[in-house]
Design a protein around this motif. Structure first.
Motif, PDB file in Angstrom:
ATOM      1  N   ASN A 239       0.824  -1.206   0.000  1.00 53.17           N
ATOM      2  CA  ASN A 239       0.000   0.000   0.000  1.00 53.17           C
ATOM      3  C   ASN A 239       0.862   1.261   0.000  1.00 53.17           C
ATOM      4  O   ASN A 239       1.750   1.412   0.833  1.00 53.17           O
ATOM      5  CB  ASN A 239      -0.917   0.005   1.232  1.00 53.17           C
ATOM      6  CG  ASN A 239      -1.753   1.272   1.299  1.00 53.17           C
ATOM      7  OD1 ASN A 239      -2.195   1.794   0.282  1.00 53.17           O
ATOM      8  ND2 ASN A 239      -1.947   1.774   2.502  1.00 53.17           N
TER       9      ASN A 239
ATOM     10  N   ASN B  61      -0.816   4.432  -0.495  1.00 48.88           N
ATOM     11  CA  ASN B  61      -1.804   5.510  -0.434  1.00 48.88           C
ATOM     12  C   ASN B  61      -1.488   6.437   0.739  1.00 48.88           C
ATOM     13  O   ASN B  61      -1.613   6.056   1.897  1.00 48.88           O
ATOM     14  CB  ASN B  61      -3.208   4.919  -0.283  1.00 48.88           C
ATOM     15  CG  ASN B  61      -4.285   5.975  -0.308  1.00 48.88           C
ATOM     16  OD1 ASN B  61      -4.008   7.159  -0.536  1.00 48.88           O
ATOM     17  ND2 ASN B  61      -5.517   5.566  -0.078  1.00 48.88           N
TER      18      ASN B  61
ATOM     19  N   LEU C 140     -10.035  -7.207  -4.042  1.00 49.55           N
ATOM     20  CA  LEU C 140      -9.608  -6.424  -5.195  1.00 49.55           C
ATOM     21  C   LEU C 140     -10.224  -5.026  -5.174  1.00 49.55           C
ATOM     22  O   LEU C 140      -9.580  -4.049  -5.568  1.00 49.55           O
ATOM     23  CB  LEU C 140      -9.986  -7.150  -6.481  1.00 49.55           C
ATOM     24  CG  LEU C 140      -9.237  -8.457  -6.765  1.00 49.55           C
ATOM     25  CD1 LEU C 140      -9.792  -9.141  -8.006  1.00 49.55           C
ATOM     26  CD2 LEU C 140      -7.745  -8.204  -6.919  1.00 49.55           C
ATOM     27  N   ILE C 141     -11.456  -4.907  -4.712  1.00 47.64           N
ATOM     28  CA  ILE C 141     -12.101  -3.590  -4.610  1.00 47.64           C
ATOM     29  C   ILE C 141     -11.391  -2.739  -3.572  1.00 47.64           C
ATOM     30  O   ILE C 141     -11.119  -1.552  -3.795  1.00 47.64           O
ATOM     31  CB  ILE C 141     -13.598  -3.752  -4.256  1.00 47.64           C
ATOM     32  CG1 ILE C 141     -14.333  -4.430  -5.413  1.00 47.64           C
ATOM     33  CG2 ILE C 141     -14.224  -2.391  -3.940  1.00 47.64           C
ATOM     34  CD1 ILE C 141     -15.769  -4.826  -5.089  1.00 47.64           C
TER      35      ILE C 141
ATOM     36  N   SER D  40      -7.883  -1.678  -4.846  1.00 49.28           N
ATOM     37  CA  SER D  40      -7.875  -0.688  -5.932  1.00 49.28           C
ATOM     38  C   SER D  40      -7.816   0.736  -5.392  1.00 49.28           C
ATOM     39  O   SER D  40      -7.484   1.667  -6.124  1.00 49.28           O
ATOM     40  CB  SER D  40      -9.126  -0.859  -6.803  1.00 49.28           C
ATOM     41  OG  SER D  40     -10.298  -0.530  -6.065  1.00 49.28           O
ATOM     42  N   GLU D  41      -8.131   0.941  -4.106  1.00 50.56           N
ATOM     43  CA  GLU D  41      -8.087   2.271  -3.510  1.00 50.56           C
ATOM     44  C   GLU D  41      -6.677   2.662  -3.092  1.00 50.56           C
ATOM     45  O   GLU D  41      -6.427   3.816  -2.745  1.00 50.56           O
ATOM     46  CB  GLU D  41      -9.008   2.334  -2.287  1.00 50.56           C
ATOM     47  CG  GLU D  41     -10.471   2.060  -2.633  1.00 50.56           C
ATOM     48  CD  GLU D  41     -11.341   1.960  -1.389  1.00 50.56           C
ATOM     49  OE1 GLU D  41     -10.788   2.091  -0.266  1.00 50.56           O
ATOM     50  OE2 GLU D  41     -12.554   1.752  -1.519  1.00 50.56           O
TER      51      GLU D  41
ATOM     52  N   THR E 279       0.663  -0.464  -7.656  1.00 52.63           N
ATOM     53  CA  THR E 279       0.300  -0.909  -8.999  1.00 52.63           C
ATOM     54  C   THR E 279      -0.823  -1.933  -8.909  1.00 52.63           C
ATOM     55  O   THR E 279      -0.691  -2.970  -8.253  1.00 52.63           O
ATOM     56  CB  THR E 279       1.518  -1.549  -9.696  1.00 52.63           C
ATOM     57  OG1 THR E 279       2.600  -0.610  -9.673  1.00 52.63           O
ATOM     58  CG2 THR E 279       1.181  -1.902 -11.126  1.00 52.63           C
ATOM     59  N   LYS E 280      -1.936  -1.631  -9.573  1.00 52.16           N
ATOM     60  CA  LYS E 280      -3.107  -2.495  -9.450  1.00 52.16           C
ATOM     61  C   LYS E 280      -2.868  -3.869 -10.063  1.00 52.16           C
ATOM     62  O   LYS E 280      -3.517  -4.841  -9.689  1.00 52.16           O
ATOM     63  CB  LYS E 280      -4.317  -1.811 -10.089  1.00 52.16           C
ATOM     64  CG  LYS E 280      -4.746  -0.554  -9.334  1.00 52.16           C
ATOM     65  CD  LYS E 280      -5.937   0.131  -9.978  1.00 52.16           C
ATOM     66  CE  LYS E 280      -6.299   1.397  -9.208  1.00 52.16           C
ATOM     67  NZ  LYS E 280      -7.423   2.145  -9.805  1.00 52.16           N
TER      68      LYS E 280
ATOM     69  N   TYR F 199      -2.213  -6.515  -7.519  1.00 50.03           N
ATOM     70  CA  TYR F 199      -3.392  -7.019  -6.816  1.00 50.03           C
ATOM     71  C   TYR F 199      -4.224  -7.933  -7.707  1.00 50.03           C
ATOM     72  O   TYR F 199      -4.738  -8.957  -7.247  1.00 50.03           O
ATOM     73  CB  TYR F 199      -4.242  -5.844  -6.325  1.00 50.03           C
ATOM     74  CG  TYR F 199      -3.568  -5.020  -5.261  1.00 50.03           C
ATOM     75  CD1 TYR F 199      -3.050  -5.608  -4.116  1.00 50.03           C
ATOM     76  CD2 TYR F 199      -3.455  -3.634  -5.399  1.00 50.03           C
ATOM     77  CE1 TYR F 199      -2.429  -4.853  -3.138  1.00 50.03           C
ATOM     78  CE2 TYR F 199      -2.842  -2.866  -4.421  1.00 50.03           C
ATOM     79  CZ  TYR F 199      -2.335  -3.478  -3.289  1.00 50.03           C
ATOM     80  OH  TYR F 199      -1.723  -2.736  -2.325  1.00 50.03           O
ATOM     81  N   HIS F 200      -4.361  -7.575  -8.972  1.00 49.89           N
ATOM     82  CA  HIS F 200      -5.139  -8.430  -9.873  1.00 49.89           C
ATOM     83  C   HIS F 200      -4.488  -9.804 -10.022  1.00 49.89           C
ATOM     84  O   HIS F 200      -5.178 -10.836  -9.995  1.00 49.89           O
ATOM     85  CB  HIS F 200      -5.265  -7.763 -11.249  1.00 49.89           C
ATOM     86  CG  HIS F 200      -6.107  -6.528 -11.219  1.00 49.89           C
ATOM     87  ND1 HIS F 200      -5.945  -5.491 -12.103  1.00 49.89           N
ATOM     88  CD2 HIS F 200      -7.115  -6.156 -10.387  1.00 49.89           C
ATOM     89  CE1 HIS F 200      -6.827  -4.537 -11.829  1.00 49.89           C
ATOM     90  NE2 HIS F 200      -7.531  -4.910 -10.783  1.00 49.89           N
TER      91      HIS F 200
ATOM     92  N   GLY G  41     -18.998  -4.345  -7.292  1.00 50.45           N
ATOM     93  CA  GLY G  41     -18.169  -3.223  -7.736  1.00 50.45           C
ATOM     94  C   GLY G  41     -18.996  -1.977  -7.985  1.00 50.45           C
ATOM     95  O   GLY G  41     -18.599  -0.863  -7.601  1.00 50.45           O
TER      96      GLY G  41
ATOM     97  N   LYS H 213     -18.957   1.840  -6.112  1.00 48.87           N
ATOM     98  CA  LYS H 213     -18.780   3.109  -6.818  1.00 48.87           C
ATOM     99  C   LYS H 213     -19.759   4.146  -6.296  1.00 48.87           C
ATOM    100  O   LYS H 213     -19.404   5.322  -6.067  1.00 48.87           O
ATOM    101  CB  LYS H 213     -18.989   2.908  -8.323  1.00 48.87           C
ATOM    102  CG  LYS H 213     -17.865   2.162  -9.028  1.00 48.87           C
ATOM    103  CD  LYS H 213     -16.571   2.984  -9.020  1.00 48.87           C
ATOM    104  CE  LYS H 213     -15.471   2.253  -9.769  1.00 48.87           C
ATOM    105  NZ  LYS H 213     -14.178   3.004  -9.698  1.00 48.87           N
TER     106      LYS H 213
END
Length: 808
Positions: A663, A665, A726-727, A730-731, A735-736, A739-740, A795, A799
């Motif tokens: 992370n 962020n 994954l949701i 993504s925050e 690099t996403k 996680y994917h 997902g 949002k």
């Protein structure tokens, strides 16, 4: 008489006898304490109680599932405890390595020479120097005192300084606030006062950070819910005329609820995250002396700081010495040089004047500098007679100069001295000796001014960028200083921070205010000048009373009370020993620019814990909702103690691990509770609804019955849990793609374990232990269709939730 101290032979003799201060005074827990605390944690005690209950029922009903459940639960205990111990060991080693960077030396007299040694190298009967700001590190007796005053508040709570004459006892943990002296070491190591009363000298305040308070509240609520749901399950089972399932399944359900909701993982992950933050910050050049200090700093609303040594580098230089007397310049410089030479307290101001030093005159008596009076006195035998000199803040001493005040004002204005730090040097004319002044009110003091000394300091080049970063994050700055308003304003102007006069106030103005006016002033004003230590302390206490998370940055003894009282105290490396000792964070090399990095690291910690709390609480509330809906007779409870451990692994354990490491962020979390709980309720309610609906769809259209039906529901839950991860991921700022890839790996791993009927001993053992049942192709088609549709819905729901959270 000149002090000789111990000879080097005497030192070696005492070292051989073990009469040293080499005592392991731990700031961190010992390895033994870490093992004991984690082994006998509340989680482990409750879990072992559940195991005991399950084993008793196994003995009564001979159901091997209960025995395997006990093994599974015990495995959770072992794994959790091992991870916790390992991570705390790593954190301890990181903190201990950082503390090694923090040199803690004292000056001793050995062989007639002064030398600096590590505290641990002190031996019995060593002669130790004690100057303003120094901590008493071992118990002993004073053998020389020059108006030595010691603060024992860390030991007794009494903040009034105690005068220490020759023969007086000094205790480790106290510190010098005025004067100087020497004492002999008598009680060392474990025998010293501070260590004998559980290290009182380093008794740091333990203040829970906002994040820790939220976690503690979550733990209490979840534990209460676990007990409530257990009670409901017991009552509903006992009151049922015809229970739907045997008593062994009833016991397994209770064990599942308790194991799922006893909240150990969140605390463990938070501790790991704190430790990683400390490790990362230590590599940049800061000593973090309290594990939660970094996260605490990210929650700060008000930063209070001293000027000297904080905004400036405390590298003072003499700008000018302006003669304002009728004496010649040489005579005035001789008097000032004699004051510099004979003054026992060599503070930064005195050191800036050492080029004027002269050995003329003889020392008689002294009143050392006081942060309260802003002046010091020295009585000398000079020029054929006895004279008393005073040296202190210009604007304060000028008030005692009588008719000369007007002349001083003229010189001050003509020379444009307002932008400098100014001091006045003069002769006291209405006292026969210093003893008559020592306990006397200075109201009637008469001073004949001799010269105005102007001092300049170097402004830190990195300070304003740091201040701007904090202000962009909604943090307010307050300058708390003992200097004059003019000197502070000049420094602020130099760094580009323009503060209007109406935003500046002095300590004397604060004294005349009521409590209400004082509170309004500290919120409304920016610069607080000519403050005494008690003013700084009152300001910090007022912020705390108003529930404002506050940091105090300083470097001197006069900052110590405020640093101790603030939510987080920060000291500079060049600050006084005792100030660094009680601070939560020490900035090595006095790098003010480290503060933004610490702030970002704190935000990273909060965001990491927030992300992990979402995963953890989603699983917990999922269990809560599944338990409640299972009270409806036609709805099954698909979880067992061993399946919950598998769900934990895929929904929390592995995902939390990678989030903690990856992370990045650093954005400020504006509303932790709103963000976390809105996420948790959306995810857990949707996942519960999908589970209930899936039960009807798969049983009706695929014809699946128990136990395959529960296996299908378990598979849907695990795939949705990975989607939930994954949701959350993504925050974060990492690099996403990482996680994917990780999420895909988790799903493939589970499908491999449960979907392929490969006959290998190890795989068969895992399937048996985790109650994994092979499903046919029809079941898998339904599972993938349901999880794909549910994942898209999940997902989309988040949002909309993000818009709600950001629209606060």
């Amino acid at each position: 008489m000149e002090l000789k101290g111990l000879t080097y032979d005497e030192v070696r003799d005492r070292q051989k006898k073990g009469l040293t201060n080499a005592y392991a005074s731990h700031k961190t827990k010992t390895y033994g304490e870490i093992v004991i605390e984690n082994t006998f944690s509340l989680f482990n005690i409750i879990t072992l109680g559940i195991i005991a209950l399950v084993i008793i029922f196994f003995l009564l009903y001979k159901d091997e599932r209960l025995l395997l459940d006990s093994i599974g639960i015990f495995t959770i205990v072992i794994v959790n405890t091992s991870i916790a111990v390992y991570q705390e060991f790593k954190a301890k080693r990181a903190l201990d390595r950082v503390n090694l960077l923090f040199k803690k030396e004292v000056n001793v007299i050995r062989g007639g020479e002064k030398k600096s040694i590590d505290r641990a190298d002190i031996v019995k009967d060593d002669v130790i120097e004690l100057a303003r700001g120094d901590q008493v590190v071992v118990d002993g007796s004073v053998i020389r005192s020059r108006h030595l005053e010691v603060d024992e508040s860390l030991l007794t709570g009494e903040s009034v300084p105690v005068v220490k004459d020759e023969g007086s006892r000094v205790l480790s943990g106290s510190f010098c606030v005025s004067g100087s002296g020497y004492y002999t070491a008598e009680k060392l190591g474990a025998e010293s006062h501070a260590n004998s009363v559980t290290n009182l000298a380093k008794k740091y305040k333990f203040v829970l950070t906002p994040l820790q308070k939220r976690i503690n509240l979550i733990l209490k609520v979840l534990f209460g819910i676990a007990l409530f749901l257990t009670a409901i399950e017991i009552i509903s089972y006992q009151t049922a005329a015809m229970p739907e399932y045997p008593v062994t399944d009833h016991i397994r359900k209770i064990a599942t609820i308790l194991i799922s909701l006893v909240p150990q993982g969140l605390v463990l992950t938070a501790s790991i995250t704190f430790a990683l933050g400390v490790y990362r910050i230590s590599r940049t050049g800061a000593i973090v002396q309290k594990l939660n200090a970094i996260e605490s700093f990210s929650n700060v609303e008000y930063v209070c700081m001293d000027k000297t040594g904080t905004l400036t580098e405390n590298k003072l230089r003499t700008r000018s010495v302006i003669n304002v007397s009728g004496l010649g310049d040489e005579q005035v410089n001789n008097y000032l040089g004699a004051f510099v030479h004979h003054s026992t307290e060599k503070n930064a101001t005195i050191r800036a004047l050492e080029h004027l030093e002269t050995k003329e005159g003889g020392y008689i008596n002294e009143i050392p500098f006081s942060s309260s009076t802003k002046m010091s006195f020295l009585e000398l035998n000079i020029s054929g007679g006895k004279k008393i000199f005073v040296f202190g803040a210009y604007d304060i001493l000028a008030e005692y100069s009588g008719e000369a005040k007007e002349k001083l004002s003229t010189v001050f204005g003509n020379e444009k001295l307002g932008v400098y730090r100014n001091l006045l040097f003069g002769e006291v004319k209405n006292a026969d000796s210093l003893e008559t002044l020592r306990d006397k009110d200075l109201t009637g003091l008469t001073v004949e001014p001799l010269c105005i000394v102007s001092i300049t300091d170097t402004v830190r080049k990195d300070v304003y960028d740091a201040i701007n970063l904090f202000r962009r994050n909604g943090i307010n700055f307050k300058i708390l200083t003992g200097d004059s308003p003019e000197a502070v304003k000049a420094v602020l102007n130099e760094i580009g921070w323009i503060v209007p006069d109406e935003k500046m106030i002095t300590g004397s103005a604060l004294d005349s205010m009521s409590d209400k006016e004082f509170t309004e002033a500290i919120f409304g004003m920016t610069v607080f000048a000519r403050l005494k230590p008690e003013h700084k302390l009152r300001i910090i206490k007022t912020f705390r009373r108003e529930k404002k998370h506050t940091a105090m940055i300083g470097d001197g003894v006069n900052d110590l009370p405020a640093i101790k009282s603030a939510h987080i105290g920060i000291a500079m490396e060049e600050g006084s020993a005792i100030t660094k000792e009680v601070a939560d964070i020490v900035l090595l090399r006095n790098k003010f620019s480290l503060l933004p990095e610490i702030f970002d690291e704190g935000n990273k910690i909060v965001n990491s814990v927030s992300a992990i709390a979402k995963l953890f609480l989603t699983k917990n509330f999922l269990v809560i909702f599944l338990t409640l809906v299972s009270l409806i007779p036609v709805i099954d409870f698909p979880l067992t103690p061993r399946r919950v451990s598998l769900l934990n692994l895929f929904s929390i354990g592995l995902p939390a691990f990678i989030i903690t490491l990856k992370n990045n962020n650093v954005s400020k979390c504006r509303n932790f509770s709103k963000d976390v709980f809105s996420f948790v309720f959306v995810s857990s309610i949707l996942m519960t609804a999908v589970t209930v609906i899936s039960q009807f769809i798969i049983s009706r259209f695929a014809g699946t019955v128990q136990p395959e039906l529960n296996m299908a529901l378990m598979t849907i839950l695990i795939i949705l849990a990975v989607t939930n991860f994954l949701i959350v991921a993504s925050e974060s700022g990492a690099t996403k793609g990482i996680y994917h890839a990780y999420g895909t790996f988790l799903i493939v791993l589970f499908v491999f374990l449960s979907g392929f009927n490969i006959d290998l001993y190890l795989l068969n053992l895992l399937r048996t232990f985790y109650e994994l049942i092979h499903l046919n192709l029809i079941n898998w088609i339904f599972i993938f269709v349901i999880t794909a549709a549910s994942g898209i819905l999940l997902g989309a729901a988040h949002k909309f939730r993000e818009r709600y959270v950001k629209a606060e």
